[in-house]
Write a protein that holds these residues in place. Structure first.
Motif, mmCIF file in Angstrom:
data_model
loop_
_atom_site.group_PDB
_atom_site.id
_atom_site.type_symbol
_atom_site.label_atom_id
_atom_site.label_comp_id
_atom_site.label_asym_id
_atom_site.label_seq_id
_atom_site.Cartn_x
_atom_site.Cartn_y
_atom_site.Cartn_z
ATOM 1 N N GLU A 1 35.938 33.985 32.769
ATOM 2 C CA GLU A 1 35.501 34.498 31.459
ATOM 3 C C GLU A 1 35.899 35.951 31.253
ATOM 4 O OE1 GLU A 1 31.353 33.601 30.991
ATOM 5 O OE2 GLU A 1 31.768 31.496 30.462
ATOM 6 N N ARG A 2 35.758 36.769 32.297
ATOM 7 C CA ARG A 2 36.069 38.190 32.078
ATOM 8 C C ARG A 2 37.574 38.446 31.969
ATOM 9 N NH1 ARG A 2 33.754 41.068 37.561
ATOM 10 N NH2 ARG A 2 35.573 40.787 38.879
ATOM 11 N N ASN A 3 38.377 37.423 32.251
ATOM 12 C CA ASN A 3 39.822 37.540 32.048
ATOM 13 C C ASN A 3 40.289 36.691 30.861
ATOM 14 O OD1 ASN A 3 41.152 39.217 34.346
ATOM 15 N ND2 ASN A 3 39.506 38.043 35.314
ATOM 16 N N GLY A 4 39.319 36.251 30.041
ATOM 17 C CA GLY A 4 39.637 35.501 28.820
ATOM 18 C C GLY A 4 40.263 34.145 29.099
ATOM 19 N N LEU A 5 39.884 33.530 30.225
ATOM 20 C CA LEU A 5 40.487 32.244 30.602
ATOM 21 C C LEU A 5 39.415 31.180 30.749
ATOM 22 C CD1 LEU A 5 42.791 33.692 33.414
ATOM 23 C CD2 LEU A 5 43.585 32.852 31.199
ATOM 24 N N SER A 6 39.850 29.917 30.830
ATOM 25 C CA SER A 6 38.927 28.817 31.150
ATOM 26 C C SER A 6 39.601 27.956 32.217
ATOM 27 C CB SER A 6 38.637 27.985 29.906
ATOM 28 O OG SER A 6 39.772 27.192 29.605
ATOM 29 N N ILE B 1 45.216 39.051 40.048
ATOM 30 C CA ILE B 1 44.736 39.531 38.747
ATOM 31 C C ILE B 1 43.360 40.194 38.859
ATOM 32 C CG2 ILE B 1 44.100 38.793 36.390
ATOM 33 C CD1 ILE B 1 46.106 36.400 36.902
ATOM 34 N N ASP B 2 42.455 39.531 39.601
ATOM 35 C CA ASP B 2 41.079 40.039 39.633
ATOM 36 C C ASP B 2 40.369 39.448 40.851
ATOM 37 O OD1 ASP B 2 38.768 41.330 38.818
ATOM 38 O OD2 ASP B 2 38.352 40.000 37.120
ATOM 39 N N THR B 3 39.359 40.159 41.330
ATOM 40 C CA THR B 3 38.503 39.593 42.387
ATOM 41 C C THR B 3 37.046 39.845 42.016
ATOM 42 O OG1 THR B 3 38.324 41.565 43.769
ATOM 43 C CG2 THR B 3 40.250 40.171 44.152
ATOM 44 N N TYR B 4 36.185 38.982 42.509
ATOM 45 C CA TYR B 4 34.748 39.122 42.265
ATOM 46 C C TYR B 4 34.018 38.776 43.561
ATOM 47 C CZ TYR B 4 30.062 37.583 40.893
ATOM 48 O OH TYR B 4 28.713 37.415 40.830
ATOM 49 N N GLY C 1 30.047 27.952 41.414
ATOM 50 C CA GLY C 1 30.311 27.721 39.987
ATOM 51 C C GLY C 1 30.233 29.026 39.212
ATOM 52 N N ASP C 2 29.214 29.856 39.537
ATOM 53 C CA ASP C 2 29.061 31.152 38.856
ATOM 54 C C ASP C 2 30.263 32.060 39.135
ATOM 55 O OD1 ASP C 2 26.635 30.347 37.913
ATOM 56 O OD2 ASP C 2 25.420 31.596 39.251
ATOM 57 N N ALA C 3 30.667 32.143 40.407
ATOM 58 C CA ALA C 3 31.782 33.048 40.780
ATOM 59 C C ALA C 3 33.057 32.659 40.044
ATOM 60 C CB ALA C 3 32.000 33.012 42.290
ATOM 61 N N ALA C 4 33.269 31.351 39.901
ATOM 62 C CA ALA C 4 34.473 30.876 39.204
ATOM 63 C C ALA C 4 34.380 31.182 37.713
ATOM 64 C CB ALA C 4 34.630 29.370 39.428
ATOM 65 N N THR C 5 33.207 30.929 37.133
ATOM 66 C CA THR C 5 33.040 31.121 35.692
ATOM 67 C C THR C 5 33.140 32.598 35.308
ATOM 68 O OG1 THR C 5 31.531 29.256 35.777
ATOM 69 C CG2 THR C 5 31.515 30.507 33.754
#
Ligand code: ACO
Length: 330
Positions: free
Chosen positions: A242-247, A181-184, A234-238
């Motif tokens: 968040e940018r995919n509207g998930l928790s 879905i996404d990578t950061y 923790g930041d990378a996960a959050t």
């Protein structure tokens, strides 16, 4: 908008047979099973022999994917190997792996992002597949950190193990549930001195003195790294959730880099995840750097915990300093 979707089509792992236990380490340095278990969560790790370089461990992991039959070596159009323990400074371990695989000329290169290497590799492969340049890429995380370990430093030598994890990423068909879905990814070079191998590069070439002073081994300020690791993972996960509207609630599984059980627990707590949703194998393999996430991922797929359609978050941190995350539906 990207042209194509990307998915994990296959994942596998390989570790050396030789086991080094905490009890074995008690005989090498002034440490104890109790200290290692409580401070790190580690119980044993695997050690590669002299005859098995990183490329060979990588090849063993890759072969397992092909043995399953769905994907063939000739399907691979790109090889990315994430490692800080390559066979040589050059040529790249990816090129050596390509030779072992016996396939036609394709691009093959290594990346150096420490323990975050697999996340970086998936991020790069995803771009090539999304924009239609390639359909199928092989991403390997392989590490033999025990070959650059200072066996007189109890602060580091108890931590590391050897292993390889390999993943094949392919273009996903329309309507398929599986998707990266996404990578950061991110890095902060100002912290580079907290975790490095001081000698052997162009800054401090190998000499008798560098060998005598043990400068061709891992140096780490564990305490400082620990604090940055907890925050950045923790930041990378959050950020990616968040940018995919998930928790955290939406996740089926969290797979973090296996550096320290206390770091893994802190990341899970920040996401409010129950321990049942966290894949942990640190007790068996220790810290295998770039290999730790694909090894844990492969084991969880193999034993049926992770199933097609599960929402999985990969989250890593390592030398550089680097960090990053991958959100995927397996
Ligand atoms: N056995 C017994 N005692 C030890 C050992 C050991 N193996 N290692 C350190 N100690 C002692 C220290 O000497 C110190 O003693 P002192 O208080 O008398 O001075 C005491 O234990 C506490 O030392 P700390 O370094 O503060 O221990 P800490 O709780 O921070 O744990 C550890 C050390 C496990 C290294 C931890 O800091 C850690 O996990 N850091 C992060 C590692 C990491 O994430 N690295 C990044 C990835 S690795 C990569 O990219 C290659």
């Amino acid at each position: 908008m990207s042209d194509y979707k990307v998915k994990f089509a296959g994942i596998s792992m390989a570790v050396p047979e030789k086991v080094l236990t905490n009890a074995d380490l008690e005989k090498i340095v002034d440490t104890s099973d109790e200290w290692i278990r409580t401070r790190t969560g580690m119980v044993e790790r695997r050690i590669s022999d002299k005859e098995t370089p990183s490329s060979e461990l990588a090849f063993r992991a890759v072969e397992k994917i092909f043995k399953k039959g769905k994907i063939k070596p000739k399907d691979i159009e790109l090889i990315i190997v994430a490692t800080v323990t390559p066979d040589y400074v050059f040529p790249s371990t990816a090129c050596i792996l390509q030779k072992k695989m016996g396939i036609h000329p394709i691009p093959a290169f290594d990346i150096s992002a420490g323990c975050s290497g697999f996340i970086y590799g998936v991020t790069i492969a995803k771009q090539f597949i999304e924009n239609g340049i390639y359909k199928t890429a092989l991403v390997v995380g392989v590490e033999e950190l025990t070959k650059i370990t200072n066996w007189t430093d109890r602060g580091t030598c108890v931590l590391f193990g050897d292993g390889a994890g390999a993943a094949v990423l392919t273009r996903a068909n329309k309507g398929e549930i599986s998707e990266v879905i996404d990578t950061y990814i991110s890095s902060e070079g100002k912290y580079g001195d907290l975790l490095n191998m001081p000698a052997g590069g162009s800054k401090m070439p190998a000499s008798q003195e560098t060998v005598k002073k043990n400068l061709h081994t891992v140096f780490m300020n564990g305490n400082k790294i620990f604090k940055i690791a907890v925050k950045s993972m923790g930041d990378a996960a959050t950020i990616i959730l968040e940018r995919n509207g998930l928790s955290g609630n939406d996740l089926n599984w969290l797979i973090t880099h296996q550096a320290n059980l206390r770091i893994i627990d802190a990341t899970a707590r920040r996401l409010k995840l129950s321990p049942q949703k966290v894949i942990v194998n640190i007790e068996k393999y220790g810290n295998t750097s770039a290999a730790s996430i694909p090894i844990a991922f492969a084991e969880a797929v193999e034993d049926g915990r992770i199933r097609r359609g599960d929402l999985v978050l990969l989250d890593a941190f390592g030398a550089g300093l680097t960090w990053g995350s991958v959100l995927l539906r397996y």
